[in-house]
Design a protein around this motif. Structure first.
Motif, mmCIF file in Angstrom:
data_model
loop_
_atom_site.group_PDB
_atom_site.id
_atom_site.type_symbol
_atom_site.label_atom_id
_atom_site.label_comp_id
_atom_site.label_asym_id
_atom_site.label_seq_id
_atom_site.Cartn_x
_atom_site.Cartn_y
_atom_site.Cartn_z
ATOM 1 N N VAL A 162 7.392 -54.649 53.617
ATOM 2 C CA VAL A 162 8.526 -54.619 52.689
ATOM 3 C C VAL A 162 8.514 -53.359 51.833
ATOM 4 C CG1 VAL A 162 9.503 -55.739 50.650
ATOM 5 C CG2 VAL A 162 8.856 -57.108 52.632
ATOM 6 N N ARG A 163 7.363 -53.001 51.279
ATOM 7 C CA ARG A 163 7.305 -51.857 50.365
ATOM 8 C C ARG A 163 7.541 -50.538 51.099
ATOM 9 N NH1 ARG A 163 6.204 -50.177 45.396
ATOM 10 N NH2 ARG A 163 4.910 -48.342 45.037
ATOM 11 N N THR A 212 11.438 -53.385 47.797
ATOM 12 C CA THR A 212 11.462 -54.803 47.432
ATOM 13 C C THR A 212 12.111 -55.633 48.536
ATOM 14 O OG1 THR A 212 13.637 -54.778 46.364
ATOM 15 C CG2 THR A 212 11.722 -54.129 45.014
ATOM 16 N N VAL A 213 11.929 -56.936 48.420
ATOM 17 C CA VAL A 213 12.571 -57.859 49.349
ATOM 18 C C VAL A 213 14.089 -57.724 49.276
ATOM 19 C CG1 VAL A 213 12.966 -60.313 49.812
ATOM 20 C CG2 VAL A 213 10.643 -59.489 49.375
ATOM 21 N N ALA A 214 14.616 -57.538 48.088
ATOM 22 C CA ALA A 214 16.069 -57.436 47.927
ATOM 23 C C ALA A 214 16.652 -56.265 48.704
ATOM 24 C CB ALA A 214 16.419 -57.307 46.443
ATOM 25 N N ALA A 253 1.370 -63.028 46.645
ATOM 26 C CA ALA A 253 0.565 -62.195 45.739
ATOM 27 C C ALA A 253 -0.850 -61.999 46.273
ATOM 28 C CB ALA A 253 0.519 -62.838 44.360
ATOM 29 N N TRP A 254 -1.312 -60.761 46.245
ATOM 30 C CA TRP A 254 -2.634 -60.412 46.758
ATOM 31 C C TRP A 254 -3.389 -59.574 45.743
ATOM 32 C CZ3 TRP A 254 1.742 -57.704 48.387
ATOM 33 C CH2 TRP A 254 1.711 -56.322 48.203
ATOM 34 N N ARG A 296 5.481 -57.277 42.719
ATOM 35 C CA ARG A 296 5.831 -55.914 43.104
ATOM 36 C C ARG A 296 6.859 -55.904 44.232
ATOM 37 N NH1 ARG A 296 -0.434 -54.364 43.782
ATOM 38 N NH2 ARG A 296 -0.301 -56.484 44.610
ATOM 39 N N LEU A 297 6.802 -56.914 45.093
ATOM 40 C CA LEU A 297 7.711 -56.977 46.234
ATOM 41 C C LEU A 297 8.951 -57.813 45.943
ATOM 42 C CD1 LEU A 297 5.229 -57.469 49.210
ATOM 43 C CD2 LEU A 297 6.054 -55.354 48.177
#
Length: 666
Positions: A148-149, A165-167, A193-194, A222-223
């Motif tokens: 995604v990023r 981002t996902v958006a 989340a990681w 963040r994503l």
């Protein structure tokens, strides 16, 4: 079992967590910033390991975490320490990303309270479930794997605030790109989340892939800064465009790592139950990350099922890809294709019709399980990857293996599964060299990872046309461009499900880095401005051909017999002269030419002409009265009167002639 996590009710929030061996458990409540602990309330045992408490006056947006106390004896799998703030395993949102700090891994009584270091879970009222609809993706389609990023970090058409981002995946420019490629479903590398592995911060690096989760439901801020709604809206936008969404989820390990790792959630609540241990108390490491989740434990099984249901009900995803999937099927340490968790996923009323994809290997005992999962699980097929690379590298005796892979890998999936292949064919994935780097680097170049090039695979089955890396030599550039086209053409001409990693359609490079998990920078960010437009257009043309010829997307094994409703065989294998290959041809180590002649229900045929030799060659195709051979790919017109260039794939399609007579291949 009772509902776990933070459940918002008209009376307040009910907090519930499971532990079989903690003596005391608390919920810590924080202010809206997550910085100040407002209260610490002890949970009450309710039986069967559940500890719970209803706290009145709380509502949506409450920040919280758990604490646990009991024996501290890591040598026996017990890590209780009330100074360690613990994320709820059922958290649906966290207020900030995880960051590694040495105090998170400090022994009991040797480190301060970790509340200031830990993200806080955010209690949320979940939305109404999305309407249940069948998955858009069906086996035989094209899966598009993406990070995604890195996918949109440099995309010029996506608003800067939305990049990475996902958006961003719902942006019209992105959807248009996916549609041109004929993408059936995007497969999102981990979005939950990681935390970074502990050796990365001193190197100035961070985990860019996300395969190091802390819990399983909460999205990484963040994503997905917009949380679950952002994922839900993006899935809906993709679905409206005819594109499904598959989530790559990691249930095999967590970021709590080995005995020197941080205590973040499961370890502090009940490590002995949540993780597999050796008889002497040491953590089992079937994943190479330091720990292995005990997927045969009933509480873990239910947590995995609850996670999958969560993403189906509230985000509407088509399905899931399971990282190191043999871990999910290990019972008492041994892989069992009928393991309770694998069976429960496939039979669950919410999950039964979802797309289920297994990465069929881990590093534990008998960890390589390609072909051993059961329907409906599809499987990543590394035999396909390796045999296709060997053929185009020019390895001797690779022609027979190539034909088997093109036809659906019946040697792997035809043993007990019936007439349908469960293969997911791919040439390159996130893990390993990019498709462009396969033809430019004979050796890995992972120096940027800070491990003196020791990390990553050494056997990449790659080649470099005589010069390692990038070069200004025009002849080498042309040769590599041809090799990239040949690899793409082979993938799109393969029977069954195929997977393409984002950017490989336009020549993305990682400069030979085959383990770029820690490179959140230009090494992994897709260079949209510098992409190879000609290669991208070629990939789009291949996608058009694949959609137009159903024999390519069919998942039934090829039999060499007429299919229902047809008078011609579903496949015929030919040499370049148009004759069927004999035993000597199949066993000829120097043979690198082959024709796969596919039939369809409309009476026509598709010829896939493969010239793996460096010399050009004239191919002859069998003629039929009333039919003619026509070029099948607009961006690569092929004339049977002219030689097919060396190291290339040509496509001709047979259709009924407009007038009398026919056109004979020469």
């Amino acid at each position: 079992m009772t509902q776990l996590g933070a459940t918002i009710t008209p009376e307040g929030i009910r907090f519930a967590v499971w532990s079989s061996s903690a003596r005391r458990l608390w919920v810590s409540l924080f202010d809206d910033s997550g910085a100040r602990e407002l209260d610490r309330l002890e949970l009450k045992p309710e039986g069967e390991g559940v500890h719970a408490l209803l706290v009145s006056g709380l509502g949506d947006g409450t920040r919280y975490a758990f604490r646990a106390d009991g024996d501290y004896a890591p040598e026996r799998g017990l890590w209780f320490d009330p100074d360690k703030l613990l994320t709820d395993p059922y958290a649906v949102e966290v207020d900030r990303p995880y960051q590694y700090h040495w105090r998170l891994a400090a022994k009991r009584n040797e480190g301060a309270d970790t509340a200031s270091l830990m993200p806080k879970a955010v209690a949320r009222s979940l939305p109404k479930p999305v309407p249940v609809k069948p998955p858009l993706f069906q086996p035989g389609g094209l899966i598009y794997e993406l990070n995604v990023r890195s996918f949109t970090r440099l995309h010029p058409d996506v608003p800067e605030a939305q990049r990475g981002t996902v958006a961003a995946l719902a942006h019209p420019a992105i959807i248009e790109h996916l549609k041109r490629l004929g993408v059936s479903a995007v497969e999102l590398m981990p979005v939950t989340a990681w935390i970074d592995e502990r050796h990365l911060p001193p190197l100035g690096l961070g985990n860019a892939w996300g395969y190091n989760p802390v819990t399983f439901m909460a999205l990484d801020p963040r994503l997905a800064p917009g949380g679950l709604k952002e994922l839900r809206d993006t899935v809906a936008a993709l679905r409206k465009a005819g594109i499904g969404t598959i989530l790559d989820l990691v249930f095999n390990h967590t970021g709590e790592s080995d005995r020197l790792g941080p205590t973040l959630s499961l370890r502090g609540l009940d490590a002995l139950a949540y993780y597999r241990h050796q008889p002497d108390g040491r953590l089992v490491n079937d994943t190479g990350t330091g720990n292995t989740v005990a997927c045969d434990h009933p509480v873990v099984r239910e947590m995995v099922l609850d996670t999958l249901r969560h993403f189906v009900r509230f985000a509407g995803v088509d399905g899931f890809r399971f990282d190191l999937a043999p871990v999910l099927g290990r019972v008492d340490g041994a892989f069992d294709p009928e393991a309770p968790l694998l069976r429960d996923i496939a039979g669950d009323p919410v999950l039964a019709d979802r797309v289920l994809i297994a990465e069929p290997w881990d590093i534990g005992p008998n960890g390589y399980q390609l072909g051993n999962f059961r329907p409906p699980y599809l499987e990543w097929n590394d035999r396909y990857r390796d045999d296709v690379r060997r053929f185009w590298r020019g390895d001797a005796g690779a022609i027979g293996a190539l034909a088997t892979r093109l036809a659906g890998s019946s040697d792997v999936f035809g043993r007990e599964d019936g007439p349908v292949s469960r293969t997911v064919n791919f040439i390159a994935a996130h893990d390993g060299m990019t498709l462009a780097d396969i033809v430019a680097y004979e050796r890995k170049h992972n120096e940027a990872n800070g491990e003196q090039n020791r990390d990553g695979h050494n056997d990449n089955l790659s080649w470099n046309n005589g010069v390692e890396g990038e070069t200004g030599d025009e002849a080498i550039s042309v040769s590599r461009s041809g090799d990239r086209r040949a690899l793409l053409a082979t993938l799109f001409a393969s029977r069954g499900t195929i997977m393409l990693t984002a950017g490989d359609e336009f020549g993305r490079t990682q400069k030979g880095n085959n383990n770029a998990y820690a490179q959140d920078n230009a090494i992994t960010w897709l260079d949209w401005a510098g992409r190879d437009h000609a290669l991208e257009q070629y990939a789009s043309s291949l996608a058009t051909l694949r959609r137009a010829f159903p024999a390519l997307t069919d998942t039934h094994f090829l039999a060499g017999e007429p299919a229902d409703g047809s008078e011609i065989p579903d496949v015929a294998w030919l040499t370049e002269t148009g004759a069927p290959p004999g035993e000597a041809d199949w066993n000829d180590p120097g043979r690198h030419r082959l024709v796969m002649l596919l039939g369809d229900n409309e009476g026509g045929r598709l010829a896939v002409m493969i010239n793996g030799d460096r010399r050009q060659c004239v191919f002859t195709l069998p003629a039929r009265d009333g039919f003619e051979w026509l070029p099948a790919v607009e961006t690569q017109p092929v004339d049977l009167a002219r030689p097919l260039p060396g190291r290339s794939v040509g496509f001709m399609i047979e259709r009924r002639a407009a007038g009398s007579g026919n056109r004979k291949g020469s």
